[in-house]
Design an enzyme around this catalytic site. Structure first.
Site, PDB file in Angstrom:
ATOM      1  CD1 TRP A  58      -8.675  15.777  11.768  1.00  0.00           C
ATOM      2  CD2 TRP A  58      -8.650  13.551  11.901  1.00  0.00           C
ATOM      3  NE1 TRP A  58      -9.723  15.383  12.571  1.00  0.00           N
ATOM      4  CE2 TRP A  58      -9.728  14.035  12.666  1.00  0.00           C
ATOM      5  CE3 TRP A  58      -8.426  12.175  11.837  1.00  0.00           C
ATOM      6  CZ2 TRP A  58     -10.599  13.187  13.370  1.00  0.00           C
ATOM      7  CZ3 TRP A  58      -9.278  11.319  12.538  1.00  0.00           C
ATOM      8  CH2 TRP A  58     -10.348  11.828  13.292  1.00  0.00           C
TER       9      TRP A  58
ATOM     10  CG  ASP B   4      -8.709  13.855   5.455  1.00  0.00           C
ATOM     11  OD1 ASP B   4      -9.918  14.054   5.179  1.00  0.00           O
ATOM     12  OD2 ASP B   4      -8.318  13.465   6.582  1.00  0.00           O
TER      13      ASP B   4
ATOM     14  CE  LYS C  25     -15.326  15.822  11.066  1.00  0.00           C
ATOM     15  NZ  LYS C  25     -14.260  14.843  10.857  1.00  0.00           N
TER      16      LYS C  25
HETATM   17  C1  LIG Z   1     -13.388  13.910  10.991  1.00  0.00           C
HETATM   18  C2  LIG Z   1     -12.148  13.778  10.200  1.00  0.00           C
HETATM   19  C3  LIG Z   1     -11.573  12.521   9.908  1.00  0.00           C
HETATM   20  C4  LIG Z   1     -12.149  11.233  10.428  1.00  0.00           C
HETATM   21  O1  LIG Z   1     -13.305  10.904   9.774  1.00  0.00           O
HETATM   22  P1  LIG Z   1     -14.040   9.503  10.023  1.00  0.00           P
HETATM   23  O2  LIG Z   1     -15.070   9.528   8.952  1.00  0.00           O
HETATM   24  O3  LIG Z   1     -14.591   9.532  11.399  1.00  0.00           O
HETATM   25  O4  LIG Z   1     -13.043   8.424   9.833  1.00  0.00           O
HETATM   26  C5  LIG Z   1     -10.447  12.485   9.134  1.00  0.00           C
HETATM   27  N1  LIG Z   1      -9.884  13.606   8.648  1.00  0.00           N
HETATM   28  C6  LIG Z   1     -10.405  14.824   8.906  1.00  0.00           C
HETATM   29  C7  LIG Z   1      -9.744  16.033   8.334  1.00  0.00           C
HETATM   30  C8  LIG Z   1     -11.546  14.944   9.682  1.00  0.00           C
HETATM   31  O5  LIG Z   1     -12.059  16.154   9.940  1.00  0.00           O
END
Ligand SMILES: *Cc1c(COP(=O)(O)O)cnc(C)c1O
Length: 314
Positions: free
Chosen positions: A56, A126, A150
């Site tokens: 990511w 993030d 998540k």
């Molecule tokens: C799932 C995830 C993303 C992507 O998320 P979206 O909402 O599908 O764009 C980005 N960063 C991390 C750490 C993730 O777990």
């Protein structure tokens, strides 16, 4: 309106969010934040620092490169993303507009055991896969973002927590929908918000508060992850490649001794009611994602199944 207000109030309480931070409920997923962060936070500077610790953060870098000079100040690719950089090894650029990192790499199962100290440079995180898993000192960050799907609620909602003074200097080309200021001024209702996802997220916040807040969640999460890693390490059969000090509480990848067992494992696990265990294709093997919503009994069921599978497939 009352649902939106309650959701914000409860999230503020859960994370003890200081008054000088805005909470935005947006759309576009964490992936849109890969763009919105540089567009809004460069503030006349041309450089941003990024830590690369997995899939990511690599994606975040690729997007930021469109807007600025990205300095990768650490890259754990040489360990196949099984480690995090040591806190003392991080040298940030003097002229960096911000430092971006991914506290929990969802695919590799690597989680920072510390918050990088960036001094006066705003720290951007993030936290898509670990926000709300434990208490957090929000004041250490300039901006935190998370796709909801998540640990927060349904997909379609993205939570952004941003220090007020960082808002308002977006690049002139920034689309209206990508401008934090516009969303802030409109209480995240500049356009039609994802009402249902926002509503459900609000219920999740209430549920977490009722369970004792993030201190209680941390206790459960630590116990869940601890049990699973212990079972993997003690098995002499399953393996987790991540360095012990930075193993994720949320995502636990593990491999079987022979790749041809993967199919069988997944099929039998499904029969036992254990699903979505297939690891990401870039890592292989299995991955158990044990977010807040996974009860301790679910982890125990997996551990019991794994022990039985090992017996049957020596
Ligand atoms: C799932 C995830 C993303 C992507 O998320 P979206 O909402 O599908 O764009 C980005 N960063 C991390 C750490 C993730 O777990």
């Amino acid at each position: 309106m009352s649902i939106a207000e309650a959701a914000e109030k409860d999230l503020r309480q859960l994370l003890a969010i200081p008054a000088n931070y805005k909470v935005l409920f947006l759309q576009g997923g964490a992936s849109s934040q890969f763009t919105m962060v540089p567009m809004n936070l460069l503030r006349g500077k041309g450089v941003a620092d990024y830590l690369v610790t997995g899939s990511w953060s690599k994606k975040a870098v690729a997007e930021a490169k469109r807007y600025c000079d990205v300095k990768v100040v650490a890259d754990t690719g040489k360990t196949k993303f099984t480690t995090v950089p040591a806190a003392g090894e991080l040298n940030f650029s003097k002229n960096a507009a911000y430092v971006h990192y991914t506290p929990n790499e969802t695919i590799e199962g690597v989680e920072f055991p510390y918050i990088p100290d960036t001094g006066d440079i705003p720290l951007v995180a993030d936290m898509s896969s670990n926000l709300l898993s434990r208490p957090l000192d929000v004041s250490k960050f300039g901006l935190i973002y998370a796709g909801a799907q998540k640990n927060i609620g349904p997909s379609g909602l993205t939570v952004v927590i941003v220090r007020e003074d960082l808002i308002g200097q977006a690049l002139p080309v920034t689309p209206a929908m990508f401008d934090y200021k516009l969303h802030m001024e409109n209480d995240s209702m500049y356009n039609t918000p994802p009402t249902y996802a926002w509503y459900i997220a609000g219920l999740v916040f209430k549920n977490l508060l009722a369970k004792g807040g993030l201190t209680a969640m941390a206790k459960t999460n630590e116990s869940k992850a601890g049990k699973l890693y212990q079972a993997i390490d003690a098995s002499g059969y399953y393996k987790n490649p991540v360095a012990k000090e930075c193993r994720s509480w949320m995502n636990v990848p593990f491999t079987l001794p022979r790749e041809e067992l993967d199919e069988v494992f997944l099929k039998e696990a499904k029969k036992a009611g254990l699903v979505t265990l297939k690891g990401h294709r870039s890592v292989g093997g299995m991955r158990a994602s044990i977010y807040n919503a996974m009860p301790e009994a679910g982890v125990q069921a997996l551990i019991d199944f794994m022990a039985g599978f090992q017996q049957r497939n020596k």
